[in-house]
Each structure stands twice: as C-alpha cells, then as structure tokens.
Design a protein around this motif. Structure first.
Motif, PDB file in Angstrom:
ATOM      1  N   ALA A  93      12.194   4.662  48.651  1.00 21.76           N
ATOM      2  CA  ALA A  93      12.618   5.640  49.662  1.00 21.76           C
ATOM      3  C   ALA A  93      11.666   5.558  50.844  1.00 21.76           C
ATOM      4  CB  ALA A  93      12.619   7.056  49.088  1.00 21.76           C
ATOM      5  N   THR A  94      12.136   6.032  51.983  1.00 25.01           N
ATOM      6  CA  THR A  94      11.314   6.100  53.193  1.00 25.01           C
ATOM      7  C   THR A  94      11.573   7.452  53.848  1.00 25.01           C
ATOM      8  OG1 THR A  94      11.572   3.725  53.543  1.00 25.01           O
ATOM      9  CG2 THR A  94      10.755   5.012  55.397  1.00 25.01           C
ATOM     10  N   ARG A  95      10.513   8.101  54.280  1.00 24.58           N
ATOM     11  CA  ARG A  95      10.630   9.345  55.033  1.00 24.58           C
ATOM     12  C   ARG A  95       9.778   9.214  56.284  1.00 24.58           C
ATOM     13  NH1 ARG A  95      14.188   9.524  52.010  1.00 24.58           N
ATOM     14  NH2 ARG A  95      14.843  11.211  50.632  1.00 24.58           N
ATOM     15  N   MET A  96      10.072  10.050  57.269  1.00 26.74           N
ATOM     16  CA  MET A  96       9.307  10.042  58.512  1.00 26.74           C
ATOM     17  C   MET A  96       8.765  11.440  58.775  1.00 26.74           C
ATOM     18  SD  MET A  96      11.805   7.596  60.726  1.00 26.74           S
ATOM     19  CE  MET A  96      10.630   7.063  61.943  1.00 26.74           C
ATOM     20  N   ALA A  97       7.643  11.480  59.501  1.00 28.89           N
ATOM     21  CA  ALA A  97       7.032  12.758  59.865  1.00 28.89           C
ATOM     22  C   ALA A  97       6.379  12.601  61.237  1.00 28.89           C
ATOM     23  CB  ALA A  97       6.001  13.175  58.820  1.00 28.89           C
ATOM     24  N   PRO A  98       6.284  13.678  62.003  1.00 30.14           N
ATOM     25  CA  PRO A  98       5.768  13.583  63.371  1.00 30.14           C
ATOM     26  C   PRO A  98       4.244  13.406  63.446  1.00 30.14           C
ATOM     27  CG  PRO A  98       6.309  15.850  62.843  1.00 30.14           C
ATOM     28  CD  PRO A  98       6.747  15.022  61.675  1.00 30.14           C
ATOM     29  N   TYR A  99       3.821  12.573  64.379  1.00 27.90           N
ATOM     30  CA  TYR A  99       2.399  12.388  64.662  1.00 27.90           C
ATOM     31  C   TYR A  99       1.743  13.722  65.032  1.00 27.90           C
ATOM     32  CZ  TYR A  99       0.411   7.692  64.845  1.00 27.90           C
ATOM     33  OH  TYR A  99      -0.177   6.498  64.523  1.00 27.90           O
ATOM     34  N   SER A 100       2.516  14.642  65.585  1.00 29.06           N
ATOM     35  CA  SER A 100       1.964  15.915  66.048  1.00 29.06           C
ATOM     36  C   SER A 100       1.397  16.772  64.915  1.00 29.06           C
ATOM     37  CB  SER A 100       3.018  16.703  66.825  1.00 29.06           C
ATOM     38  OG  SER A 100       4.143  16.958  66.003  1.00 29.06           O
ATOM     39  N   LEU A 101       1.555  16.351  63.657  1.00 27.19           N
ATOM     40  CA  LEU A 101       0.931  17.074  62.538  1.00 27.19           C
ATOM     41  C   LEU A 101      -0.595  16.970  62.601  1.00 27.19           C
ATOM     42  CD1 LEU A 101       3.179  15.968  59.536  1.00 27.19           C
ATOM     43  CD2 LEU A 101       3.181  18.182  60.702  1.00 27.19           C
ATOM     44  N   PHE A 102      -1.092  15.995  63.361  1.00 28.51           N
ATOM     45  CA  PHE A 102      -2.536  15.743  63.418  1.00 28.51           C
ATOM     46  C   PHE A 102      -3.076  15.989  64.813  1.00 28.51           C
ATOM     47  CE2 PHE A 102      -0.732  13.209  60.058  1.00 28.51           C
ATOM     48  CZ  PHE A 102      -1.557  13.534  59.000  1.00 28.51           C
ATOM     49  N   GLU A 103      -4.251  16.623  64.832  1.00 25.12           N
ATOM     50  CA  GLU A 103      -4.952  16.876  66.089  1.00 25.12           C
ATOM     51  C   GLU A 103      -6.128  15.928  66.194  1.00 25.12           C
ATOM     52  OE1 GLU A 103      -6.138  20.965  66.191  1.00 25.12           O
ATOM     53  OE2 GLU A 103      -4.146  21.676  65.683  1.00 25.12           O
ATOM     54  N   ARG A 104      -6.640  15.784  67.410  1.00 29.46           N
ATOM     55  CA  ARG A 104      -7.883  15.037  67.573  1.00 29.46           C
ATOM     56  C   ARG A 104      -9.031  15.954  67.183  1.00 29.46           C
ATOM     57  NH1 ARG A 104      -8.139  11.812  73.092  1.00 29.46           N
ATOM     58  NH2 ARG A 104      -8.997  13.782  73.715  1.00 29.46           N
ATOM     59  N   GLY A 105     -10.158  15.354  66.803  1.00 32.05           N
ATOM     60  CA  GLY A 105     -11.323  16.152  66.422  1.00 32.05           C
ATOM     61  C   GLY A 105     -11.580  16.081  64.941  1.00 32.05           C
ATOM     62  N   ASP A 106     -11.984  17.208  64.374  1.00 26.71           N
ATOM     63  CA  ASP A 106     -12.312  17.254  62.946  1.00 26.71           C
ATOM     64  C   ASP A 106     -11.062  17.034  62.092  1.00 26.71           C
ATOM     65  OD1 ASP A 106     -14.963  17.833  63.559  1.00 26.71           O
ATOM     66  OD2 ASP A 106     -14.683  20.005  63.361  1.00 26.71           O
ATOM     67  N   GLU A 107     -11.267  16.402  60.945  1.00 27.04           N
ATOM     68  CA  GLU A 107     -10.162  16.161  60.021  1.00 27.04           C
ATOM     69  C   GLU A 107      -9.674  17.486  59.436  1.00 27.04           C
ATOM     70  OE1 GLU A 107     -13.149  14.366  59.677  1.00 27.04           O
ATOM     71  OE2 GLU A 107     -12.285  12.749  60.852  1.00 27.04           O
ATOM     72  N   LYS A 108      -8.365  17.569  59.283  1.00 26.56           N
ATOM     73  CA  LYS A 108      -7.712  18.730  58.685  1.00 26.56           C
ATOM     74  C   LYS A 108      -6.526  18.220  57.880  1.00 26.56           C
ATOM     75  CE  LYS A 108      -8.883  21.684  62.549  1.00 26.56           C
ATOM     76  NZ  LYS A 108      -8.434  22.338  63.739  1.00 26.56           N
ATOM     77  N   TRP A 109      -5.969  19.093  57.045  1.00 30.58           N
ATOM     78  CA  TRP A 109      -4.786  18.735  56.271  1.00 30.58           C
ATOM     79  C   TRP A 109      -3.556  18.794  57.159  1.00 30.58           C
ATOM     80  CZ3 TRP A 109      -5.048  16.357  51.848  1.00 30.58           C
ATOM     81  CH2 TRP A 109      -6.181  16.514  51.050  1.00 30.58           C
ATOM     82  N   GLY A 110      -2.810  17.705  57.208  1.00 30.97           N
ATOM     83  CA  GLY A 110      -1.517  17.649  57.870  1.00 30.97           C
ATOM     84  C   GLY A 110      -0.445  17.644  56.794  1.00 30.97           C
ATOM     85  N   GLN A 111       0.490  18.571  56.866  1.00 29.96           N
ATOM     86  CA  GLN A 111       1.514  18.735  55.839  1.00 29.96           C
ATOM     87  C   GLN A 111       2.854  18.228  56.358  1.00 29.96           C
ATOM     88  OE1 GLN A 111       1.634  19.908  52.603  1.00 29.96           O
ATOM     89  NE2 GLN A 111       3.815  19.457  52.677  1.00 29.96           N
ATOM     90  N   ALA A 112       3.374  17.162  55.757  1.00 26.56           N
ATOM     91  CA  ALA A 112       4.697  16.634  56.094  1.00 26.56           C
ATOM     92  C   ALA A 112       5.675  17.096  55.026  1.00 26.56           C
ATOM     93  CB  ALA A 112       4.657  15.114  56.153  1.00 26.56           C
ATOM     94  N   GLU A 113       6.635  17.912  55.434  1.00 28.82           N
ATOM     95  CA  GLU A 113       7.664  18.390  54.505  1.00 28.82           C
ATOM     96  C   GLU A 113       8.934  17.586  54.745  1.00 28.82           C
ATOM     97  OE1 GLU A 113       8.046  22.609  54.913  1.00 28.82           O
ATOM     98  OE2 GLU A 113       5.914  22.937  54.557  1.00 28.82           O
ATOM     99  N   PHE A 114       9.540  17.104  53.663  1.00 26.85           N
ATOM    100  CA  PHE A 114      10.730  16.272  53.773  1.00 26.85           C
ATOM    101  C   PHE A 114      11.985  17.136  53.755  1.00 26.85           C
ATOM    102  CE2 PHE A 114       8.072  13.129  51.100  1.00 26.85           C
ATOM    103  CZ  PHE A 114       7.371  12.718  52.226  1.00 26.85           C
ATOM    104  N   GLU A 115      12.918  16.864  54.679  1.00 25.23           N
ATOM    105  CA  GLU A 115      14.196  17.569  54.667  1.00 25.23           C
ATOM    106  C   GLU A 115      14.965  17.241  53.399  1.00 25.23           C
ATOM    107  OE1 GLU A 115      16.763  17.375  58.062  1.00 25.23           O
ATOM    108  OE2 GLU A 115      15.058  17.494  59.435  1.00 25.23           O
TER     109      GLU A 115
END
Length: 179
Positions: free
Chosen positions: A94-116
C-alpha cells in the motif's frame, strides 16, 4: 520497560495495543523511548522500519514521525510518501501520502499523519517514509538507540535497502485502529 509482547508484536507503553480474541482495539506500535539520540535526512533514500503485526489483519490508521523540516521557511506545497512493503521488500502492499506541512523547521517534534483510508496489514511489514529529500527540502528524522536497534534500514521500493549507520531505530510509530 519492555516494548515487546506476545508473538513478536511491539507494544508502546504510551499507547498500548490491546488484544482481545485476536482483535486490535487501538494503539501505537513503537521501538523508541521518546527521546532522540540523533537525526538524519536521507536524500535519494527513505527511512524504513519493520513491524510484526501478527497473523490477524490490523488496520493501520496513521504514522507518527519525530522530525523537523529543513529548507525554505514555508513548507513545500506537496506530500511525502508512506509505503508498506512485504518482508522481502519486493512488493508494495500500500502507499499513502501526507503533507510536508506536518513538520516545522527548528526543534524536532512529532508529526502525525492520519490516513483517510486505513491500511490493512498482517505479519511482518516494512513501513517506509520517502520525503524525496534533497539539499533544499527534507525532514531530519530522529532515531533512538535505547532499544538496541535491528528493525531499521534505509531504502525505497525497487532499490536495495542498506543497514543504518547507528545502533538504533527510526522514531517512526504506527497507529492502529479498531476494525
């Protein structure tokens, strides 16, 4: 604290996967303790992590990735890819896509990609994240060495994967939902 339980399944303490009569209720699978020991971006490759979902089908509803974006101040108006590969890495399940906008510049944080549309998997599966990174665009993904590693590689579908150059695993978690 053990992050493994029964028949090779991984169980995160923060989001324990509950198994009742072979049914996954909801939870999060992980190999990390929540603290990164380093980070990397893989231009021309992807971060791979292997999970064993057991013999009964499991609905994967999303992934969480610990990282930070680099490049231009505004995130690219594009998506990154999440592949699910067979244990031999030859078949894209399977393949899913998620937006780059889940991540900010700077310190690392959790980016959550939810699949439709959840991805139904069973057995061993490679989860591969492809940010299509290069010098002006990408995400530094954290890795954790507390568990000793052995579940992570670098590679993409159609390319030969390689061992990572650290003794740990990518901080990529898998969310499962009710089915």
């Amino acid at each position: 604290m053990s992050q493994y339980g029964g028949r090779g399944r991984c169980f995160g303490v923060a989001g324990l996967v509950l198994l009742l009569s072979g049914t996954v209720v909801a939870g999060e699978l992980k190999y990390d303790d929540g603290t990164a020991d380093g980070k990397k971006s893989l231009g021309g490759s992807g971060e791979m992590i292997r999970y064993d979902f057991g013999s009964d089908p499991v609905a994967v509803t999303g992934v969480s990735i610990f990282g930070s974006r680099y490049g231009y101040p505004q995130p690219p108006d594009e998506d990154f890819l999440v592949y699910f590969l067979s244990p031999d890495e030859r078949t894209v399940l399977a393949t899913r896509m998620a937006p780059y906008s889940l991540f900010e510049r700077g310190d690392e944080k959790w980016g959550q990609a939810e699949f439709e549309q959840p991805v139904e998997v069973s057995g061993e599966v490679w989860v591969v994240v492809d940010f299509r990174a290069h010098a002006r665009k990408g995400v530094y993904v954290g890795y954790d060495t507390s568990g000793g590693g052995g579940h992570s590689r670098s590679g993409l579908p159609g390319l030969r994967s390689k061992d990572v150059d650290f003794e740990g695993d990518w901080m990529i978690r898998v969310q499962t939902g009710e089915r």
